[in-house]
Design a protein around this motif. Structure first.
Motif, PDB file in Angstrom:
ATOM      1  N   GLN A 257       1.946  -9.405   6.303  1.00  0.00           N
ATOM      2  CA  GLN A 257       2.592 -10.513   6.171  1.00  0.00           C
ATOM      3  C   GLN A 257       3.792 -10.618   7.254  1.00  0.00           C
ATOM      4  O   GLN A 257       4.126 -11.846   7.850  1.00  0.00           O
ATOM      5  N   PHE A 258       4.388  -9.402   7.696  1.00  0.00           N
ATOM      6  CA  PHE A 258       5.262  -9.357   8.590  1.00  0.00           C
ATOM      7  C   PHE A 258       4.645  -9.768  10.141  1.00  0.00           C
ATOM      8  O   PHE A 258       5.358 -10.622  10.975  1.00  0.00           O
ATOM      9  N   SER A 259       3.309  -9.302  10.351  1.00  0.00           N
ATOM     10  CA  SER A 259       2.999  -9.723  11.625  1.00  0.00           C
ATOM     11  C   SER A 259       2.742 -11.132  11.450  1.00  0.00           C
ATOM     12  O   SER A 259       2.775 -12.015  12.686  1.00  0.00           O
ATOM     13  N   ALA A 260       2.421 -11.762  10.393  1.00  0.00           N
ATOM     14  CA  ALA A 260       2.065 -13.412  10.273  1.00  0.00           C
ATOM     15  C   ALA A 260       3.501 -13.944  10.607  1.00  0.00           C
ATOM     16  O   ALA A 260       3.573 -14.898  11.416  1.00  0.00           O
ATOM     17  N   ALA A 261       4.722 -13.429  10.117  1.00  0.00           N
ATOM     18  CA  ALA A 261       6.026 -13.926  10.074  1.00  0.00           C
ATOM     19  C   ALA A 261       6.425 -13.978  11.784  1.00  0.00           C
ATOM     20  O   ALA A 261       6.790 -14.861  12.282  1.00  0.00           O
ATOM     21  N   ILE A 262       5.997 -12.892  12.428  1.00  0.00           N
ATOM     22  CA  ILE A 262       6.090 -12.866  14.113  1.00  0.00           C
ATOM     23  C   ILE A 262       5.325 -14.091  14.901  1.00  0.00           C
ATOM     24  O   ILE A 262       6.015 -14.656  15.500  1.00  0.00           O
ATOM     25  N   ALA A 263       4.160 -14.009  14.329  1.00  0.00           N
ATOM     26  CA  ALA A 263       3.131 -14.984  15.002  1.00  0.00           C
ATOM     27  C   ALA A 263       3.689 -16.170  14.770  1.00  0.00           C
ATOM     28  O   ALA A 263       3.607 -17.146  15.547  1.00  0.00           O
ATOM     29  N   VAL A 264       3.921 -16.604  13.553  1.00  0.00           N
ATOM     30  CA  VAL A 264       4.479 -17.995  13.118  1.00  0.00           C
ATOM     31  C   VAL A 264       5.725 -18.415  13.999  1.00  0.00           C
ATOM     32  O   VAL A 264       5.919 -19.458  14.636  1.00  0.00           O
ATOM     33  N   GLY A 265       6.660 -17.260  14.323  1.00  0.00           N
ATOM     34  CA  GLY A 265       7.748 -17.509  15.049  1.00  0.00           C
ATOM     35  C   GLY A 265       7.251 -17.964  16.511  1.00  0.00           C
ATOM     36  O   GLY A 265       8.023 -18.523  17.479  1.00  0.00           O
TER      37      GLY A 265
ATOM     38  N   LEU B 294      -4.051 -13.463  14.810  1.00  0.00           N
ATOM     39  CA  LEU B 294      -2.774 -13.678  15.177  1.00  0.00           C
ATOM     40  C   LEU B 294      -2.092 -12.298  15.486  1.00  0.00           C
ATOM     41  O   LEU B 294      -1.233 -12.131  16.311  1.00  0.00           O
ATOM     42  N   THR B 295      -2.516 -11.372  14.657  1.00  0.00           N
ATOM     43  CA  THR B 295      -1.619  -9.977  14.625  1.00  0.00           C
ATOM     44  C   THR B 295      -2.168  -9.360  16.063  1.00  0.00           C
ATOM     45  O   THR B 295      -1.316  -8.794  16.753  1.00  0.00           O
ATOM     46  N   SER B 296      -3.504  -9.519  16.557  1.00  0.00           N
ATOM     47  CA  SER B 296      -3.833  -9.058  17.599  1.00  0.00           C
ATOM     48  C   SER B 296      -3.028  -9.722  18.915  1.00  0.00           C
ATOM     49  O   SER B 296      -2.655  -8.914  19.850  1.00  0.00           O
ATOM     50  N   GLY B 297      -2.962 -10.948  18.941  1.00  0.00           N
ATOM     51  CA  GLY B 297      -2.041 -11.848  19.848  1.00  0.00           C
ATOM     52  C   GLY B 297      -0.690 -11.232  19.788  1.00  0.00           C
ATOM     53  O   GLY B 297      -0.059 -11.237  20.892  1.00  0.00           O
TER      54      GLY B 297
ATOM     55  N   ALA C 299      13.534 -15.421  16.703  1.00  0.00           N
ATOM     56  CA  ALA C 299      14.345 -15.124  15.800  1.00  0.00           C
ATOM     57  C   ALA C 299      14.061 -16.023  14.562  1.00  0.00           C
ATOM     58  O   ALA C 299      14.435 -15.754  13.336  1.00  0.00           O
ATOM     59  N   ILE C 300      13.204 -17.284  14.725  1.00  0.00           N
ATOM     60  CA  ILE C 300      13.176 -18.097  13.759  1.00  0.00           C
ATOM     61  C   ILE C 300      12.314 -17.547  12.648  1.00  0.00           C
ATOM     62  O   ILE C 300      12.123 -17.752  11.476  1.00  0.00           O
ATOM     63  N   SER C 301      11.545 -16.341  13.046  1.00  0.00           N
ATOM     64  CA  SER C 301      10.700 -15.597  12.285  1.00  0.00           C
ATOM     65  C   SER C 301      11.656 -15.205  10.835  1.00  0.00           C
ATOM     66  O   SER C 301      10.708 -14.831   9.667  1.00  0.00           O
ATOM     67  N   ALA C 302      12.878 -14.896  11.268  1.00  0.00           N
ATOM     68  CA  ALA C 302      13.780 -14.631   9.983  1.00  0.00           C
ATOM     69  C   ALA C 302      13.624 -15.752   8.926  1.00  0.00           C
ATOM     70  O   ALA C 302      13.731 -15.711   7.598  1.00  0.00           O
ATOM     71  N   THR C 303      13.343 -16.956   9.190  1.00  0.00           N
ATOM     72  CA  THR C 303      13.081 -18.070   8.230  1.00  0.00           C
ATOM     73  C   THR C 303      12.039 -17.747   7.211  1.00  0.00           C
ATOM     74  O   THR C 303      12.164 -17.876   6.091  1.00  0.00           O
ATOM     75  N   PHE C 304      10.923 -17.321   7.929  1.00  0.00           N
ATOM     76  CA  PHE C 304       9.651 -17.014   7.219  1.00  0.00           C
ATOM     77  C   PHE C 304      10.086 -15.889   6.108  1.00  0.00           C
ATOM     78  O   PHE C 304       9.484 -16.072   4.916  1.00  0.00           O
ATOM     79  N   ILE C 305      10.753 -14.831   6.755  1.00  0.00           N
ATOM     80  CA  ILE C 305      11.004 -13.706   5.860  1.00  0.00           C
ATOM     81  C   ILE C 305      11.969 -14.054   4.879  1.00  0.00           C
ATOM     82  O   ILE C 305      11.701 -13.737   3.493  1.00  0.00           O
ATOM     83  N   GLY C 306      12.897 -14.826   5.111  1.00  0.00           N
ATOM     84  CA  GLY C 306      14.125 -15.248   3.876  1.00  0.00           C
ATOM     85  C   GLY C 306      13.141 -16.201   2.983  1.00  0.00           C
ATOM     86  O   GLY C 306      13.285 -16.077   1.655  1.00  0.00           O
TER      87      GLY C 306
END
Lengths: 180, 203
Positions: free
Chosen positions: A46-54, B128-131, A62-69
């Motif tokens: 889920q964390f990697s999804a949070a970063i990817a979504v950012g 996504l993770t890979s990217g 830094a907007i990944s913070a929104t996902f985590i929150g």
């Protein structure tokens, strides 16, 4: 219970915002330490999804913070985490704008920045390896990593295209795996 | 410092905070992906199109933004907004900048967290993770250019790598230790020429 989580979110993301020297990506190791290791709000996936979504949305990492929150405490969590992560930046810019001539000329301040950056590089590499160990298993994924690195460094392809491209590759690989 | 005449004309027109906020809202809506792509957009909007600051000032603000923690784009736009209209303009405009991505994230977070069990979403997440892993390695590579090419800083990086791997310290401590290592070196050796303290900048 919720207010405790909100306080933890605020405290964590103020720290993330305060110590993320060297651009938005410098915040990623700090976010992982807080959200995955310390408070277990997210799994590594889920964390990697949070970063990817950012990366695929406009605006900074830094907007990944929104996902985590949001994952930790719903909409109010999203609001608290977002405000907390940007507050130190804005405060620092306010102070720098007022006092920067004195600060900037100071060789010790310069030296501190130069000492922090290698640490940030090390931390980012470690998070990348951790995410890879957890979530990169197939050959096509390894190829996507290699191609992304090359395109980002050599061709300066915008991040959003690289992230969208790897998403599409992932979907195609899954469909292909199902049908063949 | 004498400025070129063109700049003086541009500097006279101070925008209202609402005007700044609207431009920031636009940057926040179309400024996808962070990094160099957005820096180009910011420059085009604020320097070329609106003429709110000249090239020299833009570069000054940029070097200021690099000193602060956090996202470069947010830092840069926050300090420019402060210079254009004070604290209120800074707060309103930065809020406008962040709002579009905040809403987009909420939407995506809902979708991803609700459907993370679905096969196609899992495939998308695997891609996504890979990217993301690739991007992080590329960013780490780019950051290598931002500190001096001197064995001392590479040693600091290697020590941090080892400390993170073996001791699992909170990154905050490692960052503080890095600041101490770099600041200490400058403090004790800055009088001796200081050529090692010069960044290999200009990228």
């Amino acid at each position: 219970m919720l207010s405790i989580t909100l306080a933890e979110l605020a405290w964590s993301f103020l720290r993330v915002g305060l110590f993320g020297f060297g651009g938005g990506f410098a915040m990623i190791p700090l976010m992982q330490a807080a959200a995955v290791n310390e408070y277990h709000w997210l799994t590594m996936k889920q964390f990697s999804a949070a970063i990817a979504v950012g990366q695929i949305t406009p605006g900074p990492v830094a907007i990944s913070a929104t996902f985590i929150g949001y994952q930790a405490a719903g909409i109010s969590g999203a609001v608290v985490a977002t405000l907390a992560v940007f507050t130190p930046s804005i405060l620092a810019m306010y102070l720098l704008a007022r006092f920067y001539l004195r600060v900037r000329a100071d060789p010790v301040v310069q030296g501190m920045m130069h000492g922090v950056l290698p640490v940030i590089v090390a931390l980012i590499v470690m998070v990348a390896l951790g995410l890879g160990q957890e979530g990169v298993a197939s050959l096509w994924q390894v190829l996507v990593v290699a191609v992304t690195v090359l395109l980002a460094i050599r061709a300066r392809v915008p991040y959003v295209l690289l992230i969208l491209g790897s998403t599409v590759v992932g979907m195609v690989a899954t469909l292909a795996g199902k049908h063949f | 410092m004498s400025k070129p005449e063109k700049t003086d004309i541009a500097a006279v027109r101070t925008p209202a905070s609402k005007e700044v906020a609207l431009v920031y809202l636009k940057i926040g809506t179309v400024g996808f992906g962070g990094g160099y792509a957005v820096m180009g957009l910011i420059h085009a909007e604020l320097v070329e199109k609106h003429g709110w600051l000249d090239e020299q000032r833009y570069q000054n603000m940029l070097s200021l933004a690099e000193m602060a923690p956090g996202a470069l784009t947010v830092n840069l736009l926050a300090v420019i907004a402060y210079r254009l209209g004070g604290v209120w303009t800074m707060l309103i405009a930065t809020g406008a900048l962040i709002l579009p991505s905040f809403l987009a994230i909420l939407l995506l977070a809902g979708v991803i967290l609700a459907w993370q069990g679905v096969g196609l979403v899992q495939g998308a997440l695997a891609g996504l993770t890979s990217g993301v892993v690739g991007l992080m390695l590329a960013v780490a590579w780019d950051l290598l250019e931002k500190f001096p090419r001197h064995w001392y800083y590479y040693a600091v990086g290697l020590v941090a790598l080892a400390a993170d791997f073996f001791l699992h310290l909170n990154p905050v401590w490692l960052i503080l230790a890095g600041a101490l290592a770099g600041g200490g070196k400058a403090f004790f050796f800055s009088r001796r020429g200081g050529s090692a303290g010069k960044p290999k900048s200009g990228v």
